[in-house]
Design a protein around this motif. Structure first.
Motif, PDB file in Angstrom:
ATOM      1  N   CYS A   1       0.908  -1.064  -0.125  1.00 61.28           N
ATOM      2  CA  CYS A   1       0.055   0.055   0.089  1.00 61.28           C
ATOM      3  C   CYS A   1       0.964   1.109   0.193  1.00 61.28           C
ATOM      4  CB  CYS A   1      -0.618   0.026   1.261  1.00 61.28           C
ATOM      5  SG  CYS A   1      -2.073   1.379   1.380  1.00 61.28           S
ATOM      6  N   GLU A   2       0.448   2.256  -0.747  1.00 62.07           N
ATOM      7  CA  GLU A   2       1.313   3.498  -0.836  1.00 62.07           C
ATOM      8  C   GLU A   2       1.691   3.976   0.476  1.00 62.07           C
ATOM      9  OE1 GLU A   2       1.515   7.505  -3.738  1.00 62.07           O
ATOM     10  OE2 GLU A   2       0.493   5.762  -4.323  1.00 62.07           O
ATOM     11  N   SER A   3       0.615   4.129   1.292  1.00 62.73           N
ATOM     12  CA  SER A   3       0.817   5.031   2.615  1.00 62.73           C
ATOM     13  C   SER A   3       1.641   3.738   3.637  1.00 62.73           C
ATOM     14  CB  SER A   3      -0.599   5.131   2.916  1.00 62.73           C
ATOM     15  OG  SER A   3      -1.350   4.014   3.217  1.00 62.73           O
ATOM     16  N   LYS A   4       2.065   2.645   3.358  1.00 58.61           N
ATOM     17  CA  LYS A   4       2.519   1.892   4.448  1.00 58.61           C
ATOM     18  C   LYS A   4       4.113   1.638   3.866  1.00 58.61           C
ATOM     19  CE  LYS A   4      -0.814   1.056   6.726  1.00 58.61           C
ATOM     20  NZ  LYS A   4      -1.125  -0.357   7.164  1.00 58.61           N
ATOM     21  N   GLY A   5       4.992   1.139   4.886  1.00 57.49           N
ATOM     22  CA  GLY A   5       6.348   1.145   4.540  1.00 57.49           C
ATOM     23  C   GLY A   5       6.740  -0.249   4.164  1.00 57.49           C
ATOM     24  N   VAL A   6       7.902  -0.503   4.595  1.00 57.76           N
ATOM     25  CA  VAL A   6       8.524  -1.979   4.287  1.00 57.76           C
ATOM     26  C   VAL A   6       9.119  -2.528   5.595  1.00 57.76           C
ATOM     27  CG1 VAL A   6      10.219  -3.128   3.334  1.00 57.76           C
ATOM     28  CG2 VAL A   6       9.175  -1.361   1.795  1.00 57.76           C
ATOM     29  N   ILE A   7       8.837  -3.801   6.083  1.00 58.32           N
ATOM     30  CA  ILE A   7       9.408  -4.445   7.121  1.00 58.32           C
ATOM     31  C   ILE A   7      10.477  -5.362   6.712  1.00 58.32           C
ATOM     32  CG2 ILE A   7       8.553  -5.751   9.515  1.00 58.32           C
ATOM     33  CD1 ILE A   7       5.823  -4.561   8.799  1.00 58.32           C
ATOM     34  N   LEU A   8      11.407  -5.300   7.343  1.00 55.24           N
ATOM     35  CA  LEU A   8      12.322  -6.241   7.222  1.00 55.24           C
ATOM     36  C   LEU A   8      12.251  -7.489   8.301  1.00 55.24           C
ATOM     37  CD1 LEU A   8      15.666  -4.084   6.735  1.00 55.24           C
ATOM     38  CD2 LEU A   8      13.869  -4.659   5.035  1.00 55.24           C
ATOM     39  N   CYS A   9      12.434  -8.591   8.157  1.00 55.43           N
ATOM     40  CA  CYS A   9      12.209  -9.562   9.319  1.00 55.43           C
ATOM     41  C   CYS A   9      12.987 -10.811   9.307  1.00 55.43           C
ATOM     42  CB  CYS A   9      10.881 -10.213   8.809  1.00 55.43           C
ATOM     43  SG  CYS A   9       9.341  -9.312   8.689  1.00 55.43           S
ATOM     44  N   LEU A  10      13.644 -11.101  10.527  1.00 55.14           N
ATOM     45  CA  LEU A  10      14.340 -12.247  10.748  1.00 55.14           C
ATOM     46  C   LEU A  10      13.847 -12.955  11.824  1.00 55.14           C
ATOM     47  CD1 LEU A  10      17.908 -10.392  11.061  1.00 55.14           C
ATOM     48  CD2 LEU A  10      17.523 -12.070   9.570  1.00 55.14           C
ATOM     49  N   ALA A  11      13.746 -14.380  11.450  1.00 53.93           N
ATOM     50  CA  ALA A  11      13.282 -15.320  12.582  1.00 53.93           C
ATOM     51  C   ALA A  11      14.532 -15.473  13.734  1.00 53.93           C
ATOM     52  CB  ALA A  11      13.452 -16.690  11.651  1.00 53.93           C
ATOM     53  N   GLY A  12      14.190 -16.424  14.554  1.00 52.46           N
ATOM     54  CA  GLY A  12      14.600 -16.751  15.557  1.00 52.46           C
ATOM     55  C   GLY A  12      15.723 -17.788  15.090  1.00 52.46           C
ATOM     56  N   LEU A  13      16.484 -18.365  16.193  1.00 51.69           N
ATOM     57  CA  LEU A  13      17.859 -19.033  16.030  1.00 51.69           C
ATOM     58  C   LEU A  13      17.292 -20.496  15.147  1.00 51.69           C
ATOM     59  CD1 LEU A  13      20.768 -20.329  16.812  1.00 51.69           C
ATOM     60  CD2 LEU A  13      19.866 -21.268  18.716  1.00 51.69           C
ATOM     61  N   SER A  14      16.433 -20.984  15.281  1.00 51.02           N
ATOM     62  CA  SER A  14      16.072 -22.133  14.551  1.00 51.02           C
ATOM     63  C   SER A  14      15.350 -21.988  13.092  1.00 51.02           C
ATOM     64  CB  SER A  14      15.420 -23.201  15.321  1.00 51.02           C
ATOM     65  OG  SER A  14      14.043 -22.801  15.475  1.00 51.02           O
ATOM     66  N   GLY A  15      15.073 -20.577  12.767  1.00 51.74           N
ATOM     67  CA  GLY A  15      14.311 -20.313  11.670  1.00 51.74           C
ATOM     68  C   GLY A  15      15.156 -20.093  10.482  1.00 51.74           C
ATOM     69  N   SER A  16      14.391 -20.041   9.323  1.00 50.38           N
ATOM     70  CA  SER A  16      15.073 -19.538   8.061  1.00 50.38           C
ATOM     71  C   SER A  16      13.825 -18.452   7.227  1.00 50.38           C
ATOM     72  CB  SER A  16      15.307 -20.818   7.328  1.00 50.38           C
ATOM     73  OG  SER A  16      13.935 -21.315   6.787  1.00 50.38           O
ATOM     74  N   LYS A  17      14.461 -17.866   6.390  1.00 48.14           N
ATOM     75  CA  LYS A  17      13.509 -17.131   5.628  1.00 48.14           C
ATOM     76  C   LYS A  17      12.408 -17.487   5.047  1.00 48.14           C
ATOM     77  CE  LYS A  17      16.376 -16.875   1.354  1.00 48.14           C
ATOM     78  NZ  LYS A  17      17.075 -17.955   1.703  1.00 48.14           N
TER      79      LYS A  17
END
Length: 324
Positions: A26-42
């Motif tokens: 949405c044009e009015s919203k930004g971007v969220i960069l995300c990282l998981a916990g130790l055992s996670g992957s993208k």
């Protein structure tokens, strides 16, 4: 059932990231960069209902792997995986992974700004992911907001259960130079708003770590506006109390905070304080209207796009669609 989250593969400084289509934001919203916990992957994070909720709310979502995890696991570079290092000597493998992941955040921020054509970039990190983003704030000042989900400003995690620190001269040096709890001066006047989400019964990442860090920053007047530096303590259970009891409530708080911080014209006064005794909703049973009303008291107001997350978080369970 909600449609699977569509994710596109891109390369940032030689590392693969997954992200939602540019046209989906949405044009009015930004971007969220995300990282998981130790055992996670993208890839695993892409299947998490919270990521679908962020996308449904109109945000662009970018998913990354930690150093030495997921597609980035390199046995020649690191003999032990991050999990193996965590269980044998955290000062060595685990702390190094936190720091090296943090060092790559500026490249991802620059890529997101250029790719999504917005400077409204925030971050969400779960446990170790939050440790990485928090460490990056020592030198990265372009993030609008950071949500630290059960993360620790102090890598030592004093009074934590389940830690195996071990001994490492290199790790001790990294801790002294780069651990956020040792770099309070770097947060003086920091432009990144922060929300720490802590488990009430968490014995692995005790709430006192975030609460103490926030108290120190406030005492130093690093954050003049208290609303831009918050701690919310939520019910937790299961393994050492490290698992939140109400995941929907966690997502509500993330979106409430991020929406407020991303107010038009960067209106920092619009950031709202989160009520620690806020709503506890049933992820499997609560209808969207009840969850939205419980979150914001908006029963009689026109619907906002953020409300769309509820449809996703209640029904999204299919794997993301990956495209080249």
């Amino acid at each position: 059932m909600s449609e699977a989250l569509t994710l596109i593969r891109s390369s940032v400084a030689g590392n693969t990231v997954l992200h939602t289509p540019l046209t989906a934001r949405c044009e009015s919203k930004g971007v969220i960069l995300c990282l998981a916990g130790l055992s996670g992957s993208k890839e695993a994070l892409g299947r998490h209902r919270r990521m679908a909720a962020f996308a449904e709310a109109g945000y662009g979502v970018v998913l990354c792997d930690h150093h030495n995890a997921g597609e980035r696991r390199d046995k020649k570079l690191e003999p032990l995986s991050n999990i193996e290092g965590w269980t044998s000597c955290q000062k060595d493998t685990f702390w190094r992974a936190i720091y090296r992941t943090a060092c790559e955040v500026p490249e991802v921020v620059s890529w997101a700004i250029q790719t999504f054509q917005t400077t409204d970039i925030s971050a969400y990190g779960s446990s170790m992911g939050g440790d990485c983003y928090l460490t990056s704030l020592v030198f990265e000042r372009r993030l609008r907001a950071l949500v630290c989900d059960r993360a620790s400003p102090d890598w030592l995690r004093p009074n934590s259960k389940g830690n195996v620190l071990g001994e490492s001269v290199e790790g001790d040096a990294l801790y002294e130079r780069h651990c956020p709890s040792n770099r309070l001066a770097a947060f003086d006047g920091h432009p990144t708003a922060m929300l720490f989400l802590c488990g009430e019964s968490d014995e692995h990442v005790p709430r006192a770590l975030a609460e103490g860090f926030v108290a120190d920053l406030r005492a130093a007047r690093a954050y003049v506006q208290a609303e831009r530096l918050q701690v919310a303590v939520l019910p937790s259970r299961r393994w050492l109390g490290h698992i939140f009891a109400e995941p929907v409530d966690v997502t509500l708080r993330c979106l409430t905070f991020l929406d407020a911080v991303s107010a038009p014209d960067g209106d920092s006064a619009a950031v709202v304080a989160l009520d620690e005794d806020g709503p506890a909703v049933d992820e499997d049973a609560a209808p969207m209207a009840c969850m939205v009303a419980a979150a914001a008291g908006t029963e009689n107001k026109p619907p906002h796009r953020t409300e769309c997350w509820a449809r996703s978080i209640c029904s999204h369970s299919s794997s993301p669609r990956l495209t080249a």
